[in-house]
Design an enzyme around this catalytic site. Sequence first.
Site, PDB file in Angstrom:
ATOM      1  N   ARG A  61     -58.008   2.302  29.120  1.00  0.00           N
ATOM      2  CA  ARG A  61     -58.827   1.657  30.154  1.00  0.00           C
ATOM      3  C   ARG A  61     -59.956   0.789  29.608  1.00  0.00           C
ATOM      4  NH1 ARG A  61     -60.308   5.703  34.917  1.00  0.00           N
ATOM      5  NH2 ARG A  61     -62.008   6.150  33.486  1.00  0.00           N
ATOM      6  N   ASP A  69     -53.900   0.664  37.230  1.00  0.00           N
ATOM      7  CA  ASP A  69     -52.751   1.274  37.912  1.00  0.00           C
ATOM      8  C   ASP A  69     -51.742   0.251  38.427  1.00  0.00           C
ATOM      9  OD1 ASP A  69     -54.095   3.579  37.453  1.00  0.00           O
ATOM     10  OD2 ASP A  69     -54.370   4.156  39.545  1.00  0.00           O
ATOM     11  N   TYR A 113     -57.211   7.580  29.551  1.00  0.00           N
ATOM     12  CA  TYR A 113     -58.511   6.943  29.291  1.00  0.00           C
ATOM     13  C   TYR A 113     -58.431   6.012  28.082  1.00  0.00           C
ATOM     14  CZ  TYR A 113     -59.893  10.257  32.797  1.00  0.00           C
ATOM     15  OH  TYR A 113     -59.972  10.935  33.992  1.00  0.00           O
ATOM     16  N   GLU A 114     -57.495   6.282  27.154  1.00  0.00           N
ATOM     17  CA  GLU A 114     -57.344   5.445  25.947  1.00  0.00           C
ATOM     18  C   GLU A 114     -57.075   3.985  26.281  1.00  0.00           C
ATOM     19  OE1 GLU A 114     -55.731   8.112  26.781  1.00  0.00           O
ATOM     20  OE2 GLU A 114     -55.429   9.479  25.099  1.00  0.00           O
ATOM     21  N   ARG A 133     -67.824   5.697  41.503  1.00  0.00           N
ATOM     22  CA  ARG A 133     -66.861   5.718  42.613  1.00  0.00           C
ATOM     23  C   ARG A 133     -67.511   6.013  43.967  1.00  0.00           C
ATOM     24  NH1 ARG A 133     -61.778   5.294  40.941  1.00  0.00           N
ATOM     25  NH2 ARG A 133     -61.168   6.053  38.890  1.00  0.00           N
ATOM     26  N   GLU A 180     -48.658  10.131  36.259  1.00  0.00           N
ATOM     27  CA  GLU A 180     -49.522  11.208  36.777  1.00  0.00           C
ATOM     28  C   GLU A 180     -49.422  11.347  38.300  1.00  0.00           C
ATOM     29  OE1 GLU A 180     -53.646  10.298  35.804  1.00  0.00           O
ATOM     30  OE2 GLU A 180     -53.673   8.608  37.179  1.00  0.00           O
ATOM     31  N   GLY A 217     -51.930   6.339  36.470  1.00  0.00           N
ATOM     32  CA  GLY A 217     -51.321   5.695  37.636  1.00  0.00           C
ATOM     33  C   GLY A 217     -51.453   6.711  38.743  1.00  0.00           C
ATOM     34  N   ARG A 218     -52.626   6.668  39.400  1.00  0.00           N
ATOM     35  CA  ARG A 218     -52.966   7.766  40.305  1.00  0.00           C
ATOM     36  C   ARG A 218     -51.947   7.955  41.422  1.00  0.00           C
ATOM     37  NH1 ARG A 218     -58.750   7.593  41.774  1.00  0.00           N
ATOM     38  NH2 ARG A 218     -58.209   5.548  42.591  1.00  0.00           N
ATOM     39  N   LYS A 252     -58.980  -5.388  40.619  1.00  0.00           N
ATOM     40  CA  LYS A 252     -58.992  -4.699  39.332  1.00  0.00           C
ATOM     41  C   LYS A 252     -58.299  -3.357  39.442  1.00  0.00           C
ATOM     42  CE  LYS A 252     -60.936  -1.271  39.014  1.00  0.00           C
ATOM     43  NZ  LYS A 252     -61.611   0.016  39.082  1.00  0.00           N
ATOM     44  N   THR A 253     -57.472  -2.975  38.571  1.00  0.00           N
ATOM     45  CA  THR A 253     -57.080  -1.578  38.331  1.00  0.00           C
ATOM     46  C   THR A 253     -55.945  -1.547  37.320  1.00  0.00           C
ATOM     47  OG1 THR A 253     -56.201   0.496  39.187  1.00  0.00           O
ATOM     48  CG2 THR A 253     -55.539  -1.433  40.408  1.00  0.00           C
ATOM     49  N   ASP A 263     -60.010   1.160  46.619  1.00  0.00           N
ATOM     50  CA  ASP A 263     -61.144   1.811  47.289  1.00  0.00           C
ATOM     51  C   ASP A 263     -62.402   0.951  47.201  1.00  0.00           C
ATOM     52  OD1 ASP A 263     -59.670   4.062  48.019  1.00  0.00           O
ATOM     53  OD2 ASP A 263     -59.995   5.020  46.079  1.00  0.00           O
ATOM     54  N   GLY A 285     -62.513   2.965  38.248  1.00  0.00           N
ATOM     55  CA  GLY A 285     -62.092   3.222  36.863  1.00  0.00           C
ATOM     56  C   GLY A 285     -62.184   1.962  36.013  1.00  0.00           C
ATOM     57  N   LYS A 318     -37.370  16.464  15.638  1.00  0.00           N
ATOM     58  CA  LYS A 318     -37.499  17.873  16.011  1.00  0.00           C
ATOM     59  C   LYS A 318     -38.319  18.124  17.275  1.00  0.00           C
ATOM     60  CE  LYS A 318     -41.200  18.652  12.619  1.00  0.00           C
ATOM     61  NZ  LYS A 318     -41.682  19.420  11.514  1.00  0.00           N
ATOM     62  N   TYR A 319     -38.947  17.085  17.835  1.00  0.00           N
ATOM     63  CA  TYR A 319     -39.790  17.340  19.000  1.00  0.00           C
ATOM     64  C   TYR A 319     -39.349  16.561  20.227  1.00  0.00           C
ATOM     65  CZ  TYR A 319     -43.141  19.152  15.573  1.00  0.00           C
ATOM     66  OH  TYR A 319     -43.739  19.854  14.566  1.00  0.00           O
TER      67      TYR A 319
END
Length: 525
Positions: free
Chosen positions: A398, A202, A395-396, A142, A308, A248-249, A199-200, A173, A78, A239-240
């Site tokens: 990475r 996560d 994805y925003e 990958r 996630e 973060g797999r 690298k990651t 990996d 990723g 209101k929300y």
Amino acid sequence: MRSPIDEERLKFKPLLPRGLRAISSLEVMEGEATEALGNQEKIQELLPKTYGQPVLRFKEGASKTHAVHRVGVVLSGGQAPGGHNVITGLFDALKEMHPGSRLFGFLDGPAGVVENRYIELTEEMLANYRNTGGFDLLGSGRTKIETPEQLGASRKNVEALNLSGLVIIGGDDSNTNAALLAEFFESNGCHTYVVGIPKTIDGDLKSVHIETPFGFDSACKTYAEMIGNIERDALSAKKYYHFIKLMGRSASHIALECALQTHPNITLIGEEVAAQKMTLEQITNQIADVICKRALQGKNYGVVLIPEGLIEFIPEMKLLFHELGGTLSDKARETFEYLPKEIAEQLLLDRDPHGNVQVSRISTEQLFIHTVKNALEARSDYKGKFAPINHFFGYEGRACLPSNFDATYCYSLGFAAAVLVDSGHTGYMCSIHNLAQPVEEWEVGAIPITMLMNMEERKGKLKPVIQKALIDIEGEPFKLFASKREGWSLNDDYRYPGPIQFFGSDSLCNTTTVTLKREKHVLIT
Ligand code: FBP
């Protein structure tokens, strides 16, 4: 055409740690011999040539001349902000050691190594990628390199290019790939030294020696900016309920760091759920309890962070993932049937080439909206209004512009990789210590990748892999979070970090994550 910020970032010159400045006179000192994290005998049996190598430290020595090197580099897995700076650091270091050295970039991840797809990287080409985000210079992928055919093809290709080094920029990996390639090359008389770069986004590739993988800092800052914006919107509109799934797999480092930066009302942490063996129902009730208490205060809004990877930590979901593809036990079937149809379908998606569940494609935030809604409807004492909105921030974060921290860290990692290739070390991962201190004080070295490995089941078989570093719930970052979360759940103590800053004071631009600062006991509250 470049944006003004891109133009400015191209001019940024990352500082180097004191220990890397005199690259022509660096000596590599060997420290203590090492052991794998787990299953030592089996890892040694499978990786006999590269097992147990010593930890390395770089030290200034006498000035020396360097050989001409031809080095390959590959971006793997990723995207993570800073990858391009590893490459520019590697390029600059190789040229500084010998102007005749050349750098080749393999395309589209490890597949490029296996299929011999590469380009030569030149100063002109790299000039457009200094301090930029993304992996678009070379692309990524990958592919798992493990079959005799893939290993053989990789060897043939690096030998045809006459490479003295192959630098693999990747997560757990991809660095497992690096370890397997290093062993295979060593066992087969191939003189290409393989070096890994941690690298990651996560944050789960770390150890005593790898204080943080690159990309975690920039990605968390990007998500924290967005979470802060949502918090302010929630507080304005009142209101929300925003349910935000974060990447973060497996480990929940991103969620924890974002919580420490933004103080949301609820943050779930996968490792805690696993430690307490919390069921879906218990987690749901925990969220519903906070929503009820807030409703009593007249607050029908809030922000909930959901990593996630959480879904794989919930015991009944874990059982279900384990049994999917085979015959389901009664318990697993019951869980499967309980899930909303679209979530159940997402669970059936193929795993990635390394055997990981593709959790980024499972809408865990929607699952909890569903279960919490049902739980609230069943509570006769709940009189609030529940209007949930779901988000996925993944994805925003990475491919954003790397923070000064990541830009600088990556550039140094590239330099360190050049030193390892030049000194003939293989099966190593670059390691930089003291990262919570100013750059000048960073200490550079390397560790053998086997030191991070153990045996794990992947696609039904035991394989040697790098162990993911999960959150230590006895560790300082989690303890800080645990001491604050009750207050954050009811009193809207939101924090708005704003966008990553590149220009200005050190405290604005050159500070790293709360996680790292707490782990390294750099005092902050
Ligand atoms: P790496 O471990 O390769 O750095 O990738 C991590 C990650 O960004 C996870 O957070 C996410 O679950 C996954 O990649 C998504 O993978 P893909 O890019 O294949 O959709």
